[in-house]
Design an enzyme around this catalytic site. Structure first.
Site: not given
Ligand code: IMP
Length: 461
Positions: A339, A61, A337, A341, A451, A33, A37-38
């Site tokens: 929601g 993204h 993905t 926090p 920014v 995160d 994407g940007k």
């Molecule tokens: P999984 O990829 O769904 O198996 O999740 C494994 C870990 O990776 C979890 O802690 C998810 O929250 C984290 N995770 C997977 N993809 C992303 C992402 O694109 N952004 C942030 N965390 C992710």
């Protein structure tokens, strides 16, 4: 009709060209995160193809174009650029329902999706993979004494998208279904029958411990009925993207690899076991696309001006307090993905330096600098204290990382004129000092500072 084959000389020229420029990557240096994407959206118009090489619909993204927000999970963000081909390569695990939903959503908003192709080698996330993901998370929480189980209650905290079980079946081979298999009824039937038998036996044996019963079981016929219409719609897009990509590079076309998830979530080099199941760094590009590493040129490492993490696992600089809450709200730090926090912390340069090294980052993109505006004093983690010993290196053991105490360098906060800055010189002096510290401690030049969410709110250094 046969595709014309490039000559050996053309091959050589293209290789030199591609290695030097035109075959680049954007990867995340933290826990996901970061704003990849940007960055992809900004530079995609310079490329002929934008390629996803890892992960699946766990990624999210989000890109803002002309004030409109797009959230993409599987289709490369490059689809929003008017001409680039969007390629889902072999290292991705594809949820066909998600891809089709994205195609339909984008098409309804006027985006041309005819440029999307999917590797026939990419594995398919089957409905039983999501059940298995849920079961494993709940069992893990159960053995760890979590009350109700599930994400956040002692499991890994996965996104529940079936990512781990799908990659596991890929490694198991006999039950791994590839996109190309969707068009081979005999092969598909055999794999699905075995998969259902194995997975249903596990649900029958272990499901009752965590409240999962026969309603979670899939019969082979139900899976085949689920797959048939999806295969029919996606079939025309499925092809051998390994040849497609290498041919494009041979022909002097420019290719951008769009990393999903991030380095600290890498299955080999991340904070195992609190990671995802794919190779999330630029090291995953060759295996996840079939494009050899010698052809890669620039690697843009994307990082936030602070840290976030979704799911469980160590986040040494985490701030469970008013500062963390403030950053979460200002940065809209809620999962694209799920929601959920996001957990928030100060910038951790031990982690970023490690990831930049791993990815071979040639430049850094510092995102969301504006979110830190208005905080009086900023902490930046420059080392860890692990059991009384100071280190600037990321420990490989999760136990050491869990007990690592951040060593902070304090910097003056900044406010005003950050969101409207268009050059580095426009930034307030303390904000420039913050960016300088990043560059100096990571040892990689900063090439971009973001920014604000809009394309225009970007400083190219
Ligand atoms: P999984 O990829 O769904 O198996 O999740 C494994 C870990 O990776 C979890 O802690 C998810 O929250 C984290 N995770 C997977 N993809 C992303 C992402 O694109 N952004 C942030 N965390 C992710």
């Amino acid at each position: 009709m046969m595709t014309p084959q490039p000559t050996a000389a053309a091959h050589r020229n293209a290789r030199t060209l591609a290695g030097a420029e035109g075959c680049d990557a954007v990867v995340g240096l933290q826990w996901g995160d970061e704003g990849k994407g940007k960055v992809v959206d900004l530079i995609a118009p310079k490329y002929d193809a934008v390629v996803r090489f890892n992960g699946g619909a766990n990624a999210g993204h989000s890109v803002v174009v002309k004030g409109e927000r797009y959230a993409l999970h599987l289709i490369p963000s490059g689809i929003l650029s008017p001409t680039a081909r969007a390629i889902i390569a072999s290292g991705v695990v594809v949820d066909p329902e998600v891809v089709l939903k994205e195609i339909d959503g984008l098409t309804a908003r006027g985006v041309d999706c005819s440029r999307l192709v999917i590797s026939e080698r990419a594995h398919v996330v089957m409905p039983y993979h999501k059940v298995e993901d849920e079961l494993r998370e709940k069992l893990l929480a159960h053995v760890r004494g979590g009350a109700s189980g599930g994400a956040g209650a002692g499991g890994i905290g996965t996104t529940g998208r079936g990512i781990g079980p799908c990659y596991a079946d890929k490694a198991q081979r006999s039950t791994g279904v590839r996109m190309g298999d969707l068009a081979r009824p005999g092969v598909l039937k055999e794999k699905v029958e075995l998969a259902c038998e194995l997975k249903n036996a596990v649900i029958a044996a272990l499901g009752p411990k965590v409240g999962l019963g026969p309603e979670k079981m899939w019969t082979p016929q139900a899976v085949l009925d689920w797959a048939a219409p999806l295969a029919q719609r996606l079939g025309p897009r499925v092809q051998d993207t390994m040849y497609l990509l290498n041919d494009m590079i041979d022909a002097g076309k420019r290719v951008l690899f769009e990393g999903a998830n991030a380095a600290m979530l890498d299955v080999d080099h991340g904070t195992h076991p609190y990671v995802t199941s794919s190779s999330t760094t630029s090291l995953g590009i060759p295996s996840g696309s079939g494009v050899p590493c010698a052809r890669l040129g620039r690697v843009m490492g994307v990082m936030k001006a602070y840290s976030t993490r979704v799911g469980n696992g160590p986040l040494p600089t985490e701030q469970v307090n008013a500062i963390g809450q403030r950053i979460r709200e200002r940065g809209r730090e809620y999962g694209t993905t799920t929601g959920r926090p996001r957990r928030v912390g100060w910038l951790d340069l031990v982690a970023v330096r490690y990831s930049a090294m791993l990815c071979g980052a040639t430049s850094l993109c510092v995102m969301l600098l504006d979110v830190l505006e208005g905080i009086d004093e900023l902490n930046v983690c420059v080392a860890y204290d692990v059991g009384g010993e100071r280190t600037e290196r990321l420990p490989s053991s999760i136990e050491d990382l869990e007990r690592a105490v951040p060593v902070y360098e304090r910097l003056a906060g900044f406010s005003g004129a950050v969101g409207s800055a268009r050059t580095i010189a426009d930034l307030p002096a303390p904000a420039r000092a913050y960016v300088d510290l990043i560059q100096e401690r990571v040892g990689v030049p900063v090439g971009l500072v973001s920014v604000g969410p809009d394309r225009e709110q970007t400083i190219l250094v």
